[in-house]
Design a protein around this motif. Structure first.
Motif, PDB file in Angstrom:
ATOM      1  N   ILE A  60      39.659  39.145  45.041  1.00 36.88           N
ATOM      2  CA  ILE A  60      39.618  40.734  43.836  1.00 36.88           C
ATOM      3  C   ILE A  60      40.412  40.179  42.789  1.00 36.88           C
ATOM      4  CG2 ILE A  60      41.229  42.939  43.607  1.00 36.88           C
ATOM      5  CD1 ILE A  60      40.980  43.614  47.182  1.00 36.88           C
ATOM      6  N   ILE A  61      39.902  40.949  41.561  1.00 38.28           N
ATOM      7  CA  ILE A  61      40.843  40.283  39.976  1.00 38.28           C
ATOM      8  C   ILE A  61      40.694  41.664  39.215  1.00 38.28           C
ATOM      9  CG2 ILE A  61      38.807  38.410  40.216  1.00 38.28           C
ATOM     10  CD1 ILE A  61      36.944  39.460  38.649  1.00 38.28           C
ATOM     11  N   GLY A  62      40.870  41.485  38.144  1.00 32.09           N
ATOM     12  CA  GLY A  62      41.539  42.827  37.207  1.00 32.09           C
ATOM     13  C   GLY A  62      42.577  43.004  37.257  1.00 32.09           C
ATOM     14  N   ARG A  63      43.334  43.950  35.739  1.00 38.69           N
ATOM     15  CA  ARG A  63      44.049  44.547  36.052  1.00 38.69           C
ATOM     16  C   ARG A  63      43.627  46.101  35.400  1.00 38.69           C
ATOM     17  NH1 ARG A  63      49.020  41.384  32.842  1.00 38.69           N
ATOM     18  NH2 ARG A  63      49.751  43.651  33.426  1.00 38.69           N
ATOM     19  N   ARG A  64      42.940  44.995  33.425  1.00 35.35           N
ATOM     20  CA  ARG A  64      42.437  46.747  33.790  1.00 35.35           C
ATOM     21  C   ARG A  64      41.658  47.823  34.249  1.00 35.35           C
ATOM     22  NH1 ARG A  64      38.908  47.465  28.058  1.00 35.35           N
ATOM     23  NH2 ARG A  64      38.197  50.288  28.843  1.00 35.35           N
ATOM     24  N   PHE A  65      40.833  46.896  34.961  1.00 37.44           N
ATOM     25  CA  PHE A  65      39.918  47.419  36.613  1.00 37.44           C
ATOM     26  C   PHE A  65      40.057  46.936  37.191  1.00 37.44           C
ATOM     27  CE2 PHE A  65      36.544  49.867  38.364  1.00 37.44           C
ATOM     28  CZ  PHE A  65      37.077  50.540  38.416  1.00 37.44           C
ATOM     29  N   ARG A  66      40.074  46.908  38.520  1.00 39.18           N
ATOM     30  CA  ARG A  66      40.121  45.603  39.854  1.00 39.18           C
ATOM     31  C   ARG A  66      39.097  46.730  40.228  1.00 39.18           C
ATOM     32  NH1 ARG A  66      43.279  46.946  44.017  1.00 39.18           N
ATOM     33  NH2 ARG A  66      43.546  49.244  43.649  1.00 39.18           N
ATOM     34  N   LEU A  67      38.315  45.116  40.919  1.00 39.46           N
ATOM     35  CA  LEU A  67      37.098  43.823  41.318  1.00 39.46           C
ATOM     36  C   LEU A  67      36.792  43.797  41.867  1.00 39.46           C
ATOM     37  CD1 LEU A  67      35.450  44.082  37.106  1.00 39.46           C
ATOM     38  CD2 LEU A  67      35.229  45.891  38.626  1.00 39.46           C
ATOM     39  N   ALA A  68      35.885  43.768  42.919  1.00 42.47           N
ATOM     40  CA  ALA A  68      35.567  42.580  43.624  1.00 42.47           C
ATOM     41  C   ALA A  68      34.557  41.602  44.114  1.00 42.47           C
ATOM     42  CB  ALA A  68      35.508  43.778  45.445  1.00 42.47           C
ATOM     43  N   HIS A  69      34.752  40.217  43.284  1.00 42.85           N
ATOM     44  CA  HIS A  69      33.804  39.903  43.399  1.00 42.85           C
ATOM     45  C   HIS A  69      33.241  38.873  45.200  1.00 42.85           C
ATOM     46  CE1 HIS A  69      34.288  37.831  38.822  1.00 42.85           C
ATOM     47  NE2 HIS A  69      33.901  39.202  38.430  1.00 42.85           N
ATOM     48  N   VAL A  70      32.272  38.839  45.106  1.00 45.85           N
ATOM     49  CA  VAL A  70      31.873  37.763  46.833  1.00 45.85           C
ATOM     50  C   VAL A  70      30.989  36.881  45.963  1.00 45.85           C
ATOM     51  CG1 VAL A  70      30.376  38.836  48.793  1.00 45.85           C
ATOM     52  CG2 VAL A  70      31.482  40.999  47.462  1.00 45.85           C
ATOM     53  N   PHE A  71      31.695  35.889  47.047  1.00 47.45           N
ATOM     54  CA  PHE A  71      30.779  34.724  46.487  1.00 47.45           C
ATOM     55  C   PHE A  71      29.966  34.058  47.280  1.00 47.45           C
ATOM     56  CE2 PHE A  71      35.519  34.927  44.758  1.00 47.45           C
ATOM     57  CZ  PHE A  71      34.852  34.324  43.015  1.00 47.45           C
ATOM     58  N   PHE A  72      28.584  34.039  46.675  1.00 45.21           N
ATOM     59  CA  PHE A  72      27.644  32.633  47.090  1.00 45.21           C
ATOM     60  C   PHE A  72      27.423  31.549  46.766  1.00 45.21           C
ATOM     61  CE2 PHE A  72      27.013  37.324  48.037  1.00 45.21           C
ATOM     62  CZ  PHE A  72      26.864  37.353  49.389  1.00 45.21           C
ATOM     63  N   GLY A  73      28.335  30.563  47.197  1.00 47.95           N
ATOM     64  CA  GLY A  73      28.404  28.536  46.527  1.00 47.95           C
ATOM     65  C   GLY A  73      27.966  29.939  45.302  1.00 47.95           C
ATOM     66  N   ARG A  74      27.645  29.022  44.245  1.00 45.83           N
ATOM     67  CA  ARG A  74      27.426  29.438  42.768  1.00 45.83           C
ATOM     68  C   ARG A  74      27.562  31.192  41.616  1.00 45.83           C
ATOM     69  NH1 ARG A  74      24.905  24.608  39.181  1.00 45.83           N
ATOM     70  NH2 ARG A  74      26.881  25.177  38.288  1.00 45.83           N
ATOM     71  N   GLU A  75      26.762  32.094  42.667  1.00 42.21           N
ATOM     72  CA  GLU A  75      26.501  33.311  42.806  1.00 42.21           C
ATOM     73  C   GLU A  75      27.521  33.752  42.848  1.00 42.21           C
ATOM     74  OE1 GLU A  75      23.018  36.459  42.709  1.00 42.21           O
ATOM     75  OE2 GLU A  75      22.649  34.777  44.431  1.00 42.21           O
ATOM     76  N   ILE A  76      27.980  35.485  42.170  1.00 42.79           N
ATOM     77  CA  ILE A  76      28.600  35.431  41.885  1.00 42.79           C
ATOM     78  C   ILE A  76      28.220  37.155  42.160  1.00 42.79           C
ATOM     79  CG2 ILE A  76      30.896  36.979  41.410  1.00 42.79           C
ATOM     80  CD1 ILE A  76      31.904  34.203  40.186  1.00 42.79           C
ATOM     81  N   ILE A  77      28.133  37.741  42.992  1.00 47.91           N
ATOM     82  CA  ILE A  77      28.091  39.567  43.381  1.00 47.91           C
ATOM     83  C   ILE A  77      29.224  40.006  43.098  1.00 47.91           C
ATOM     84  CG2 ILE A  77      26.486  40.993  44.313  1.00 47.91           C
ATOM     85  CD1 ILE A  77      25.279  38.938  43.275  1.00 47.91           C
ATOM     86  N   GLU A  78      29.312  40.786  41.497  1.00 47.60           N
ATOM     87  CA  GLU A  78      30.484  41.829  41.720  1.00 47.60           C
ATOM     88  C   GLU A  78      30.635  42.713  41.629  1.00 47.60           C
ATOM     89  OE1 GLU A  78      32.234  40.944  37.417  1.00 47.60           O
ATOM     90  OE2 GLU A  78      32.053  43.314  36.863  1.00 47.60           O
ATOM     91  N   VAL A  79      30.908  43.965  42.208  1.00 47.73           N
ATOM     92  CA  VAL A  79      31.716  45.031  43.157  1.00 47.73           C
ATOM     93  C   VAL A  79      32.632  45.327  42.412  1.00 47.73           C
ATOM     94  CG1 VAL A  79      30.981  46.082  45.440  1.00 47.73           C
ATOM     95  CG2 VAL A  79      30.385  43.274  45.532  1.00 47.73           C
ATOM     96  N   ALA A  80      32.403  46.405  42.015  1.00 46.04           N
ATOM     97  CA  ALA A  80      33.332  47.654  41.704  1.00 46.04           C
ATOM     98  C   ALA A  80      32.700  49.042  42.211  1.00 46.04           C
ATOM     99  CB  ALA A  80      32.751  48.143  40.324  1.00 46.04           C
ATOM    100  N   THR A  81      34.380  49.245  42.448  1.00 47.51           N
ATOM    101  CA  THR A  81      34.666  50.836  42.700  1.00 47.51           C
ATOM    102  C   THR A  81      34.318  51.647  42.182  1.00 47.51           C
ATOM    103  OG1 THR A  81      36.171  50.040  44.458  1.00 47.51           O
ATOM    104  CG2 THR A  81      36.288  52.772  44.528  1.00 47.51           C
ATOM    105  N   PHE A  82      33.499  53.645  42.157  1.00 52.57           N
ATOM    106  CA  PHE A  82      33.917  54.118  41.542  1.00 52.57           C
ATOM    107  C   PHE A  82      34.308  54.486  40.800  1.00 52.57           C
ATOM    108  CE2 PHE A  82      30.171  55.938  44.933  1.00 52.57           C
ATOM    109  CZ  PHE A  82      29.097  54.822  44.608  1.00 52.57           C
ATOM    110  N   ARG A  83      34.112  54.530  40.078  1.00 52.24           N
ATOM    111  CA  ARG A  83      35.651  55.010  38.306  1.00 52.24           C
ATOM    112  C   ARG A  83      36.078  56.677  38.115  1.00 52.24           C
ATOM    113  NH1 ARG A  83      34.923  51.587  33.348  1.00 52.24           N
ATOM    114  NH2 ARG A  83      32.686  52.349  33.978  1.00 52.24           N
TER     115      ARG A  83
END
Length: 475
Positions: free
Chosen positions: A117-140
């Motif tokens: 989980i990253i971010g302060r202005r809006f928290r996001l979840a980063h799912v790591f698959f090796g070098r690829e990152i899939i960014e997952v955002a909760t509905f705002r």
């Protein structure tokens, strides 16, 4: 007596009003709030089934599909959203795949062990698959600015935003209609609340909501509007375009580190020339590089602009060929003319040329980093490219050999070529260095030999420097 009757009449009227308000509160339907009006618009979402769009799962990253399917299996809603959907509809390969979901960041982390989980202005979840990152955002959500989870600056900028909501609310928080399309993994449809599919078909970039308000919330949206319009080949909707002319000054409130990142996205994405022209048209370039813009406005000749255009064309060509791009090279080109003018002014005041260029570089860079916070390793590389330019004129003796060994020689040589192509350097000098790099040792000796009559200078042999003896300590 008349006064008493009037007073009693006013009391009766007041009581009637109170009773009327009481019964209205109980029985009448409340007037819709702004969010409820928005919700009424949301209910008119258009669903494009698989047969009515060109997105195929074969085009989607395998890891992005894993995220979508696992969230679906965990009984959460999951959609591809944003630029990846837009690019898939254009037949382009997306650079990144972003996911929107009704799962909170903590719930996403429970589903994926490889999540952060990253971010302060809006928290996001980063799912790591090796070098690829899939960014997952909760509905705002669309909470009001008074929410303790949402902080708005007095000038309208959104400073922190951790208000979660529904898909219907999330739509109206995105920037452009073509970026607000949702690909539903459950039935492979595209969900459109804002007319984004129609704007996509018409090649129009349109801001969602009131443009004045949206630009004040985040002035960087003006830069994004230019970047997307150029990248996609879209035209700006008149309502989206008009406020940019008057709100460019809002960029002064944006942190310098963020503007540096945005500048790289603008100029190093393969569309530098068109982006430069469009930024200048709207007065945005002056907000990013004020010294350079001032030079372009005041110069009588067209050399500075030609040099910049040539540098941008060079970067665009390298991008198209899949070659690496170094930010410092283009930034050095963007600030070359301000450096030249500052150095010339110091030389006229009596400073030695070398010292004048060093002080001018300090002066120009210190102003620029307050606007675009360039890291030190970038500014140092820019200095190297700049300071090597004057050394190219030294073609005798050992100096060419030493210059050839400099880590930034190749970048500086390319910089010299660009200057020569636009009238800022001697083409014969470029030709000399081109031949010198390709020459064997014998030819190099001949090329670096002093002119006849100066044989005593060593015929190209390295000059030996004496070391000064340390003074003896007093007895």
């Amino acid at each position: 007596m008349a006064h008493t009757h009037n007073k009693q009449g006013l009391k009766i009227i007041y009581r009637v009003i109170v009773i009327f308000k009481f019964f209205k509160k109980i029985f009448s339907v409340n007037e819709p709030t702004a969010s409820e009006v928005e919700a009424g618009q949301e209910s008119r979402a258009k669903i494009y089934p698989r047969s009515e769009h060109c997105i195929s799962r074969a085009q989607i990253s395998e890891n992005a599909l894993k995220v979508l399917q696992r969230l679906k299996k965990a009984d959460y809603d999951a959609y591809l959203v944003g630029g990846c959907v837009r690019d898939l509809l254009l037949g382009r390969e997306p650079k990144d795949f972003d996911v929107a979901t009704n799962a909170s960041p903590e719930q996403v982390k429970q589903v994926f062990r490889n999540c952060r989980i990253i971010g302060r202005r809006f928290r996001l979840a980063h799912v790591f698959f090796g070098r690829e990152i899939i960014e997952v955002a909760t509905f705002r959500g669309s909470e009001t600015a008074e929410s303790d989870r949402q902080v708005v600056h007095e000038d309208g900028r959104l400073l922190r935003d951790n208000v979660f909501g529904t898909l219907e609310e999330d739509v109206w928080r995105r920037d452009f209609t073509v970026n607000a399309l949702y690909y539903n993994i459950r039935d492979f449809s595209v969900v459109d609340y804002t007319g984004g599919m129609q704007d996509h078909a018409n090649a129009v970039l349109r801001l969602i909501g009131d443009p004045d308000v949206r630009y004040r919330e985040d002035p960087v949206r003006m830069l994004r509007a230019i970047r997307f319009a150029v990248k996609l080949g879209f035209t700006l909707h008149p309502d989206t375009e008009q406020p940019i002319h008057t709100q460019a000054e809002l960029l002064k409130s944006i942190p310098a580190a963020r503007l540096y990142d945005e500048a790289l996205k603008l100029f190093l994405a393969g569309y530098g020339v068109q982006t430069f022209e469009m930024l200048r048209h709207f007065g945005l370039f002056a907000m990013l590089f004020p010294d350079t813009d001032k030079c372009l406005e005041t110069q009588d000749h067209d050399f500075p602009r030609l040099f910049l255009i040539r540098a941008l064309e060079n970067s665009d060509s390298r991008f198209a060929d899949g070659k690496s791009l170094t930010p410092y090279f283009l930034l050095a080109a963007l600030l070359w003319e301000p450096l030249q003018l500052a150095a010339e002014k110091r030389i006229q005041q009596g400073e030695h040329e070398t010292i004048a260029y060093q002080n001018a570089a300090n002066e120009v860079l210190s102003r620029q980093i307050k606007i675009t916070a360039m890291p030190r390793h970038i500014t140092q590389s820019m200095r190297d490219v700049w300071f090597l330019q004057n050394k190219f004129s030294k073609t005798f003796g050992a100096r060419p050999y030493r210059l050839l060994e400099q880590p930034k020689f190749r970048a500086a040589y390319d910089f010299l070529q660009l200057r020569a192509e636009t009238g800022g350097a001697d083409p014969q000098l470029v030709d000399w260095w081109t031949r010198f790099q390709a020459a064997d040792e014998d030819l190099r000796r001949k090329m670096t030999a002093p002119p006849k009559g100066n044989a005593s200078k060593g015929k190209g042999k390295p000059r030996r420097y004496r070391t000064r003896k340390k003074p003896e300590a007093p007895q």
